[in-house]
Motif scaffolding. Structure first.
Motif, PDB file in Angstrom:
ATOM      1  N   GLU A   1      28.052 -13.878  22.912  1.00 10.57           N
ATOM      2  CA  GLU A   1      29.464 -13.402  22.784  1.00 10.57           C
ATOM      3  C   GLU A   1      30.105 -12.095  23.219  1.00 10.57           C
ATOM      4  O   GLU A   1      31.079 -12.043  23.408  1.00 10.57           O
TER       5      GLU A   1
ATOM      6  N   LEU B   1      36.328 -10.535  28.090  1.00  7.04           N
ATOM      7  CA  LEU B   1      37.696 -11.066  27.892  1.00  7.04           C
ATOM      8  C   LEU B   1      38.721  -9.919  28.127  1.00  7.04           C
ATOM      9  O   LEU B   1      39.901  -9.197  28.837  1.00  7.04           O
ATOM     10  N   LEU B   2      38.110  -8.980  27.981  1.00  9.00           N
ATOM     11  CA  LEU B   2      38.902  -7.529  27.645  1.00  9.00           C
ATOM     12  C   LEU B   2      39.213  -7.545  28.674  1.00  9.00           C
ATOM     13  O   LEU B   2      40.370  -6.647  29.562  1.00  9.00           O
TER      14      LEU B   2
ATOM     15  N   SER C   1      39.174  -8.906  31.725  1.00 12.02           N
ATOM     16  CA  SER C   1      39.858  -9.583  32.195  1.00 12.02           C
ATOM     17  C   SER C   1      41.533  -9.060  32.235  1.00 12.02           C
ATOM     18  O   SER C   1      42.517  -8.966  32.674  1.00 12.02           O
ATOM     19  N   ALA C   2      42.019  -8.468  30.594  1.00 17.36           N
ATOM     20  CA  ALA C   2      43.234  -8.878  30.381  1.00 17.36           C
ATOM     21  C   ALA C   2      43.997  -7.564  30.765  1.00 17.36           C
ATOM     22  O   ALA C   2      44.953  -7.603  31.340  1.00 17.36           O
TER      23      ALA C   2
ATOM     24  N   PRO D   1      39.765 -17.429  36.657  1.00 17.37           N
ATOM     25  CA  PRO D   1      39.202 -17.257  35.411  1.00 17.37           C
ATOM     26  C   PRO D   1      39.922 -16.102  35.050  1.00 17.37           C
ATOM     27  O   PRO D   1      39.648 -15.830  33.652  1.00 17.37           O
TER      28      PRO D   1
ATOM     29  N   MET E   1      40.594 -16.266  30.926  1.00 22.54           N
ATOM     30  CA  MET E   1      40.490 -15.041  29.970  1.00 22.54           C
ATOM     31  C   MET E   1      41.193 -14.366  29.736  1.00 22.54           C
ATOM     32  O   MET E   1      41.702 -13.876  28.192  1.00 22.54           O
ATOM     33  N   ALA E   2      42.212 -13.176  30.622  1.00 22.81           N
ATOM     34  CA  ALA E   2      43.539 -12.836  30.074  1.00 22.81           C
ATOM     35  C   ALA E   2      43.624 -13.235  28.303  1.00 22.81           C
ATOM     36  O   ALA E   2      44.237 -12.592  27.730  1.00 22.81           O
TER      37      ALA E   2
ATOM     38  N   ILE F   1      43.487 -15.903  26.786  1.00 25.20           N
ATOM     39  CA  ILE F   1      42.644 -15.009  25.591  1.00 25.20           C
ATOM     40  C   ILE F   1      42.422 -14.402  24.865  1.00 25.20           C
ATOM     41  O   ILE F   1      42.639 -14.882  23.521  1.00 25.20           O
ATOM     42  N   GLN F   2      42.808 -13.317  25.816  1.00 28.03           N
ATOM     43  CA  GLN F   2      42.462 -11.932  24.868  1.00 28.03           C
ATOM     44  C   GLN F   2      43.661 -11.954  24.279  1.00 28.03           C
ATOM     45  O   GLN F   2      43.355 -11.813  23.064  1.00 28.03           O
ATOM     46  N   LEU F   3      44.732 -12.031  24.880  1.00 28.74           N
ATOM     47  CA  LEU F   3      45.619 -12.289  24.171  1.00 28.74           C
ATOM     48  C   LEU F   3      46.302 -12.747  23.328  1.00 28.74           C
ATOM     49  O   LEU F   3      46.920 -12.595  22.159  1.00 28.74           O
TER      50      LEU F   3
ATOM     51  N   TYR G   1      42.531 -12.566  20.273  1.00 29.98           N
ATOM     52  CA  TYR G   1      41.394 -11.622  19.999  1.00 29.98           C
ATOM     53  C   TYR G   1      42.418 -10.385  20.054  1.00 29.98           C
ATOM     54  O   TYR G   1      42.897 -10.200  18.966  1.00 29.98           O
TER      55      TYR G   1
ATOM     56  N   THR H   1      31.335 -20.396  15.142  1.00 26.77           N
ATOM     57  CA  THR H   1      31.389 -18.990  15.827  1.00 26.77           C
ATOM     58  C   THR H   1      33.009 -18.946  16.354  1.00 26.77           C
ATOM     59  O   THR H   1      33.623 -20.186  16.491  1.00 26.77           O
TER      60      THR H   1
ATOM     61  N   TRP I   1      33.837 -17.635  19.716  1.00 28.49           N
ATOM     62  CA  TRP I   1      33.984 -18.006  20.206  1.00 28.49           C
ATOM     63  C   TRP I   1      33.126 -20.047  20.467  1.00 28.49           C
ATOM     64  O   TRP I   1      33.761 -20.483  21.612  1.00 28.49           O
ATOM     65  N   GLN I   2      32.816 -20.177  20.062  1.00 34.30           N
ATOM     66  CA  GLN I   2      32.321 -22.043  19.946  1.00 34.30           C
ATOM     67  C   GLN I   2      33.875 -22.313  19.902  1.00 34.30           C
ATOM     68  O   GLN I   2      34.428 -23.373  20.449  1.00 34.30           O
TER      69      GLN I   2
END
Lengths: 283, 282
Positions: A6, A13-14, A16-17, B83, B87-88, B90-92, B95, B178, B180-181
């Motif tokens: 994880e 992820l970071l 990619s952003a 991808p 992913m970007a 998800i981050q934005l 997170y 969690t 991520w899960q």
């Protein structure tokens, strides 16, 4: 509790952003690295005020292309803005549900049609039409403006419509309750409240028009001379790059990157304008 | 008083006529383009046209190599942009939603979306074709297109992820999953249709792009054998057929194929989008 994978995923992820920042930086670097040396050598004034584009003889005047891009875009806005804002008001305020249900998907479909297809239509229909009706060669500012106007319609319609729909219902109801007619309400209350959204739509449409390449090349004639009327052919900044890039070398190639810099700066200014426009009423 | 009333009345009428007219002209102009091209192109589109190789620079024969090249470009650009874009997003959304880094990322994404395709073409030429030594190839073209569609995928994925109700996440976390899960098993599957819509729309953008492709993938009419080969997409083919006056008939036919393709892509995108909204309601 967090597992190792994880942590790795979160790092990914970071990364990619941040990729978008990285790409913008790379683009800026490569355009400027290739274009700046020739600008420094001949001076910025040579590029943006020179009217003579003979790259093989060391004349890199971009003024005709700057004027060309500007006029074609201005023409596209003059034709496209009233139509598309009218269309947006209609869709948000007047159209019966069934009409909206038909018109919206149609506009979305048209937004997806490749620009070469619009250019091709301009080449086979519009250019001959203008030649016959107004004279001249047909390849002109006018034909470029019309093709671009058609292409920016979907952008401006969609964004302005959203802006108009976002105006709080109370504003409209208050105005109607005071005895204003529907049109008076639209004109004096709804459109002014949606002003910033409509403005954003227009600036984005403008960016699209300045940046459009292929459709414009196909209808404007691409002559790097200052135009005298809207029936004269012009060359745009984008066209200048696309037409000559395939065979340019040395300073000529660098001068095309310099053209890219001029275009890039114009677009960045427009982008900044969009971010400066307040997002909501009263902000 | 009556004079005022009647002027208000007339203004109302004139304004509404103008609004109706603007819709009719807008749709009319746009539909005229499609109708004209289908009318002149449909009869020249045949199975042979789609599956045969062109002869005499495209004056005769079909457009098979350009279809193959277009498919390659779609595959390469989306394999990279999808991808990273998701992913970007998800981050934005999941997170870091605030802070100066996010502001810079958003500004960069918006800038990327606003950069004209010809600039992407110049960049791809300087960076991929020359600097990286990929030459004019499907790889250079595909990578350039990946940069171009990245903002679309980030934005649509963000919207899709945001529209997943908070209660889904809370339910999952409450059961002991969690973060991520929760994202992987709950959020992403629920957001999938929206994300797919973004990807489908990106396909449309890749299919339609011309300027950037010509500068990075070249315009060779051979069937590419590998991603390092130069190639010509359908849009580039249409441009060359029309501009060099090679064959108007083939140009109409190619334009028709492009329009039909975009039509299919858009229909797919709306279908998927509809499924998404009905899923979330149920």
């Amino acid at each position: 509790m967090k597992k190792l994978h994880e942590n790795i995923i979160e790092k990914l992820l970071l990364v990619s952003a941040v990729a978008a920042i990285f790409v913008v930086a790379l683009i800026t670097y490569f355009i400027f690295a290739d274009g700046l040396p020739v600008i420094q050598k001949y001076g910025l004034a040579h590029f943006i005020t020179g009217i003579d584009w003979h790259p093989l003889e060391g004349h890199f005047g971009l003024l005709p292309m700057i004027v060309g891009s500007f006029l074609v875009t201005l023409g596209a806005l003059l034709i496209g803005v009233p139509l598309s804002v009218g269309c947006a008001i209609f869709l948000a305020e007047i159209a019966p549900k069934q009409v909206t249900g038909l018109v919206k998907p149609a506009i979305e479909l048209l937004a997806g049609i490749p620009s070469v297809v619009y250019g091709f239509y301009g080449l086979v229909i519009l250019v001959p039409f203008i030649r016959e009706v107004f004279g001249g060669r047909g390849f002109s500012i006018l034909s470029g403006s019309i093709v671009l106007a058609i292409m920016i319609l979907p952008t401006i319609v969609n964004i302005s419509e959203d802006a108009i729909r976002a105006v709080p219902k109370d504003y409209k109801e208050g105005s109607l309750a005071l005895g204003a007619t529907h049109w008076q309400t639209i004109k004096k209350v709804i459109v002014p409240s949606a002003r910033s959204g409509i403005l954003t739509a227009i600036v984005l449409g403008m960016g699209r028009a300045i940046g459009e390449t292929m459709a414009v090349i196909m209808v404007v004639g691409n002559v790097s001379v200052l135009p005298e009327s809207i029936l004269d052919p012009v060359r745009t900044l984008t066209g200048n790059i696309a037409i000559e890039m395939s065979y340019a070398a040395g300073e000529h190639s660098q001068a095309l990157f310099a053209t890219g810099i001029v275009l890039f700066v114009i677009i960045m200014i427009l982008n900044l304008l969009v971010t400066l426009v307040p997002k909501r009423v009263g902000e | 008083m009556d004079k005022v009333r009647s002027s208000v009345y007339w203004e109302e009428k004139v304004a509404k006529v103008f609004l109706w007219a603007s819709v009719v002209i807008t749709l009319g102009a746009l539909l005229a383009v499609i109708f004209h091209i289908l009318q002149h192109g449909l009869m020249h589109v045949s199975w042979e046209f789609l599956t045969k190789e062109p002869r005499l620079m495209g004056k005769e024969g079909g457009i098979f190599p350009t279809i193959v090249s277009t498919v390659y470009l779609i595959a390469i650009s989306l394999a990279i942009a999808t991808p990273i874009g998701i992913m970007a997003a998800i981050q934005l959304t999941e997170y870091t939603q605030k802070g100066s880094l996010v502001k810079v990322i958003r500004f960069a994404t918006e800038t990327l979306a606003g950069i004209p395709s010809i600039i992407f073409g110049l960049f791809g030429f300087a960076f991929l074709v020359l600097f990286m030594g990929f030459s004019w190839s499907l790889l250079s073209g595909g990578l350039t297109l990946a940069f171009m569609v990245l903002p679309t995928i980030v934005r649509t994925s963000e919207e899709a992820i945001k529209s997943v109700p908070l209660s889904y996440r809370e339910g999952s976390m409450a059961l002991g999953a969690t973060k991520w899960q929760t994202i992987w098993k709950i959020v992403l599957p629920s957001a999938l249709p929206g994300i797919v819509t973004g990807v489908i729309l990106s396909i449309g953008r890749v299919v339609g792009e011309t300027a950037a492709v010509i500068l990075t993938a070249g315009s060779s009419l051979n069937i590419p054998a590998s991603v390092m080969d130069p190639a010509r997409s359908m849009s580039v083919h249409l441009y060359i057929l029309a501009m060099e006056g090679i064959s108007m008939e083939k140009a109409y036919a190619t334009a028709t194929v492009l329009i039909i393709l975009i039509f299919i892509i858009n229909t797919l995108a709306t279908r998927v989008m509809r499924r998404m909204s009905s899923n979330l309601i149920s």
